[in-house]
Design an enzyme around this catalytic site. Structure first.
Site, mmCIF file in Angstrom:
data_model
loop_
_atom_site.group_PDB
_atom_site.id
_atom_site.type_symbol
_atom_site.label_atom_id
_atom_site.label_comp_id
_atom_site.label_asym_id
_atom_site.label_seq_id
_atom_site.Cartn_x
_atom_site.Cartn_y
_atom_site.Cartn_z
ATOM 1 N N LYS A 1 8.323 -17.386 -10.391
ATOM 2 C CA LYS A 1 7.594 -16.246 -10.944
ATOM 3 C C LYS A 1 6.392 -16.754 -11.756
ATOM 4 C CE LYS A 1 8.159 -12.402 -14.107
ATOM 5 N NZ LYS A 1 8.921 -11.930 -15.251
ATOM 6 N N PRO B 1 -3.388 -11.700 10.567
ATOM 7 C CA PRO B 1 -3.752 -11.443 11.962
ATOM 8 C C PRO B 1 -3.900 -9.943 12.191
ATOM 9 C CG PRO B 1 -1.424 -12.030 11.762
ATOM 10 C CD PRO B 1 -2.037 -12.231 10.404
ATOM 11 N N ASP B 2 -4.753 -9.550 13.116
ATOM 12 C CA ASP B 2 -4.881 -8.137 13.487
ATOM 13 C C ASP B 2 -3.929 -7.879 14.659
ATOM 14 O OD1 ASP B 2 -5.749 -5.675 14.769
ATOM 15 O OD2 ASP B 2 -7.396 -5.753 13.334
ATOM 16 N N ILE B 3 -2.879 -7.130 14.396
ATOM 17 C CA ILE B 3 -1.810 -6.938 15.390
ATOM 18 C C ILE B 3 -2.342 -6.192 16.617
ATOM 19 C CG2 ILE B 3 0.464 -5.889 15.775
ATOM 20 C CD1 ILE B 3 0.933 -6.253 12.707
ATOM 21 N N ASN C 1 0.840 -1.194 0.000
ATOM 22 C CA ASN C 1 0.000 0.000 0.000
ATOM 23 C C ASN C 1 0.878 1.249 0.000
ATOM 24 O OD1 ASN C 1 0.469 0.916 2.840
ATOM 25 N ND2 ASN C 1 -0.385 -1.109 3.271
ATOM 26 N N LYS D 1 -11.503 -2.629 18.855
ATOM 27 C CA LYS D 1 -10.122 -3.032 19.163
ATOM 28 C C LYS D 1 -9.749 -2.679 20.600
ATOM 29 C CE LYS D 1 -8.653 -2.899 14.342
ATOM 30 N NZ LYS D 1 -7.524 -3.171 13.472
ATOM 31 N N ASP E 1 -4.538 -6.212 5.314
ATOM 32 C CA ASP E 1 -5.550 -7.063 5.960
ATOM 33 C C ASP E 1 -5.527 -8.484 5.397
ATOM 34 O OD1 ASP E 1 -6.636 -5.185 7.754
ATOM 35 O OD2 ASP E 1 -7.643 -4.182 6.091
ATOM 36 N N PHE F 1 -4.641 3.747 14.880
ATOM 37 C CA PHE F 1 -4.969 4.697 13.822
ATOM 38 C C PHE F 1 -6.181 4.171 13.064
ATOM 39 C CE2 PHE F 1 -1.975 8.199 12.943
ATOM 40 C CZ PHE F 1 -1.104 8.005 13.993
ATOM 41 N N LYS G 1 -13.861 1.390 15.469
ATOM 42 C CA LYS G 1 -12.553 0.729 15.660
ATOM 43 C C LYS G 1 -12.056 0.904 17.093
ATOM 44 C CE LYS G 1 -11.148 0.790 10.842
ATOM 45 N NZ LYS G 1 -10.432 1.409 9.750
HETATM 46 O O1 PMT Z 1 2.950 6.134 6.409
HETATM 47 P P1 PMT Z 1 2.448 7.477 5.923
HETATM 48 O O2 PMT Z 1 2.644 7.671 4.446
HETATM 49 O O3 PMT Z 1 3.001 8.612 6.738
HETATM 50 O O4 PMT Z 1 0.857 7.496 6.116
HETATM 51 C C1 PMT Z 1 0.327 7.480 7.413
HETATM 52 C C2 PMT Z 1 -0.880 6.555 7.521
HETATM 53 C C3 PMT Z 1 -2.020 7.130 6.690
HETATM 54 C C4 PMT Z 1 -0.527 5.145 7.029
HETATM 55 C C5 PMT Z 1 -1.235 6.504 9.047
HETATM 56 O O5 PMT Z 1 -1.560 7.783 9.503
HETATM 57 C C6 PMT Z 1 -2.378 5.557 9.320
HETATM 58 O O6 PMT Z 1 -3.540 5.877 9.191
HETATM 59 N N1 PMT Z 1 -2.038 4.293 9.707
HETATM 60 C C7 PMT Z 1 -3.008 3.210 9.899
HETATM 61 C C8 PMT Z 1 -3.416 2.651 8.562
HETATM 62 C C9 PMT Z 1 -4.391 1.497 8.710
HETATM 63 O O7 PMT Z 1 -4.027 0.385 8.446
HETATM 64 O O8 PMT Z 1 -5.563 1.824 9.204
HETATM 65 P P2 PMT Z 1 -6.805 0.799 9.419
HETATM 66 O O9 PMT Z 1 -7.963 1.676 9.688
HETATM 67 O O10 PMT Z 1 -6.890 -0.156 8.272
HETATM 68 O O11 PMT Z 1 -6.388 -0.022 10.702
HETATM 69 C C10 PMT Z 1 -6.781 0.328 12.022
HETATM 70 C C11 PMT Z 1 -5.667 0.080 13.006
HETATM 71 O O12 PMT Z 1 -5.426 -1.329 13.127
HETATM 72 C C12 PMT Z 1 -4.322 0.712 12.661
HETATM 73 O O13 PMT Z 1 -3.753 1.179 13.847
HETATM 74 C C13 PMT Z 1 -3.513 -0.463 12.092
HETATM 75 O O14 PMT Z 1 -2.100 -0.308 12.351
HETATM 76 C C14 PMT Z 1 -4.076 -1.636 12.885
HETATM 77 N N2 PMT Z 1 -4.052 -2.914 12.155
HETATM 78 C C15 PMT Z 1 -4.729 -3.055 10.973
HETATM 79 C C16 PMT Z 1 -4.745 -4.282 10.344
HETATM 80 C C17 PMT Z 1 -4.049 -5.374 10.930
HETATM 81 N N3 PMT Z 1 -4.017 -6.548 10.346
HETATM 82 N N4 PMT Z 1 -3.379 -5.189 12.091
HETATM 83 C C18 PMT Z 1 -3.391 -3.995 12.711
HETATM 84 O O15 PMT Z 1 -2.775 -3.843 13.771
#
Ligand code: PMT
Length: 397
Positions: A284, A300-302, A205, A336, A274, A318, A332
């Site tokens: 390849k 997994p969701d960390i 991403n 979470k 995700d 975030f 969220k």
């Molecule tokens: O890296 P930059 O270019 O500076 O951009 C910053 C950012 C936009 C990436 C950052 O500000 C941000 O939003 N990060 C979280 C991105 C994200 O995955 O958001 P989400 O809404 O999909 O996930 C929610 C939360 O769960 C996040 O804290 C994520 O780290 C966490 N997560 C998500 C999926 C997963 N499998 N495990 C997780 O821990």
């Protein structure tokens, strides 16, 4: 951690150098030991002897100064400093430092020192606004330098605008500010994860890692012990931060679980994929078919995994959203079991993913705060300030 006691005052060739004498005096009043190093051209504006009178130490300005080097070599000077303060920092001095030049005593000492660098710019407003200067400042900030100012107002050249050096009192207040995060252990994730499809392709991403790196850098500057777990990014490790590189979501989870035990705070700024391909092709994948299906399975969701640990740290998540920012982030926060969530718009030009700036809506159980759009370093500072407030309110509850 207490404020720095051994301050190397670097004086660039700006007319604001006359204020640096007052600055040195104020720092000494605070009990700091100050040693001044002037750039060769600054010497033409202000006498080194004046600094010697104020600091009680010989002011230096030449690299090839046998007497000075015999007293304290430039390397000893670099090691001696607990902080380097450049005031005034001219456009030229900032440019030379940004590009790693060491063509005089001051830039050589800066390059040879691991001490935090504080920069108080002073220059004409057009020079300050020039993209070259702005890029150089940003480069220094990404390496951990801390910017003090500039202020806006009447300039020595007769113009009006941003470029004035901050007043000595303002600089001293910032430099000697208490370290709000001293003693705190912070684990931060940043950047994207890459989920391999075959030896040459992956799902990824647009995360650049800047937001997470800015949080790690700022937390370290405020005295926290910071471990940064980063996906694949092209950023330098911030000063004072321990960094662990990973590639996939599963690697990131393993690294987080290996580090989480002693942490006080976990900040999940990484954009974790995700889903990952159900199978990793060993060779390849050949082109041939008109189309193809890629079967994915959930990663997994960390954050949720950490939230379920028996001893969980303070959790900052975030939320990256393209619609219904508040409602989605609220969901969220609850799902979470977070202590604080930082919601940001993604897909809007100039902010969020792969941008220099960001804006956040912070939500916690029972409250919220908006952080307006600004440089990610400033956003990180505001986020950490709210985090400290929430930690304190939890401790006193
Ligand atoms: O890296 P930059 O270019 O500076 O951009 C910053 C950012 C936009 C990436 C950052 O500000 C941000 O939003 N990060 C979280 C991105 C994200 O995955 O958001 P989400 O809404 O999909 O996930 C929610 C939360 O769960 C996040 O804290 C994520 O780290 C966490 N997560 C998500 C999926 C997963 N499998 N495990 C997780 O821990």
């Amino acid at each position: 951690m207490s404020p720095p006691q051994r301050i190397l005052l670097g004086v660039g060739a700006g007319i604001a150098a006359y204020k640096s004498l007052e600055l040195a005096r104020r720092l000494r009043e605070r009990g700091a030991e100050v040693r001044a190093v002037l750039s060769p051209r600054a010497r033409r504006l202000i006498a080194p002897l004046a600094f010697q009178a104020v600091t009680g130490q010989r002011a230096r300005f030449e690299l090839w100064d046998e007497e000075g080097e015999a007293g304290m070599s430039h390397i000893e000077l670099a090691r001696w400093a607990e902080a380097i303060l450049l005031a005034p920092a001219t456009a030229d001095l900032i440019a030379r430092l940004a590009h790693g030049l060491a063509d005089d005593l001051l830039t050589t000492v800066c390059l040879a020192s691991e001490a935090p660098l504080w920069i108080a710019p002073a220059m004409n407003r057009t020079m300050w606004a020039h993209p070259a200067t702005q890029n150089n400042v940003r480069l220094l900030q990404t390496r951990g330098a801390r910017l003090l100012g500039p202020a806006s107002g009447a300039q020595a050249c007769g113009e009006e605008g941003p470029g004035r050096m901050l007043e000595p009192d303002e600089i001293v207040a910032a430099l000697c500010a208490p370290q709000a995060l001293a003693g705190l252990r912070l684990l931060v994730t940043a950047g994207p994860t890459f989920e391999d499809i075959d030896p040459v392709r992956f799902i990824g991403n647009r995360s650049s890692g800047r937001m997470g790196f800015a949080i790690a850098a700022e937390a370290a500057r405020q005295g926290a012990r910071v471990t940064l777990i980063s996906g694949p990014v092209a950023l330098q490790t911030p000063i004072g931060v321990r960094r662990i590189d990973v590639r996939s979501a599963r690697e990131m989870l393993a690294a987080v679980l290996a580090e989480i035990d002693d942490q006080d705070v976990f900040v999940a700024a990484a954009a974790v994929a995700d889903y990952r391909p159900r199978e990793l092709a060993e060779q390849k994948i050949k082109k041939g078919m008109a189309g193809m299906n890629l079967e994915l399975e959930a990663n997994p969701d960390i954050l949720a995994t950490v939230a379920d640990l028996p001893r969980r740290p303070f959790l900052v998540g975030f939320a990256a959203e393209t619609e219904n920012l508040r409602a989605n982030a609220m969901a969220k926060l609850a799902a979470k079991k977070l202590d604080l969530i930082a919601a940001n718009w993604v897909g809007r030009p100039g902010q969020g993913f792969d941008a220099e700036e960001n804006a956040l809506l912070l939500l916690w159980p029972g409250g919220e705060r908006e952080i307006p759009r600004m440089d990610k370093a400033e956003v990180a500072r505001a986020l950490l300030a709210t985090m400290v407030e929430r930690l304190e309110s939890r401790a006193s509850a």
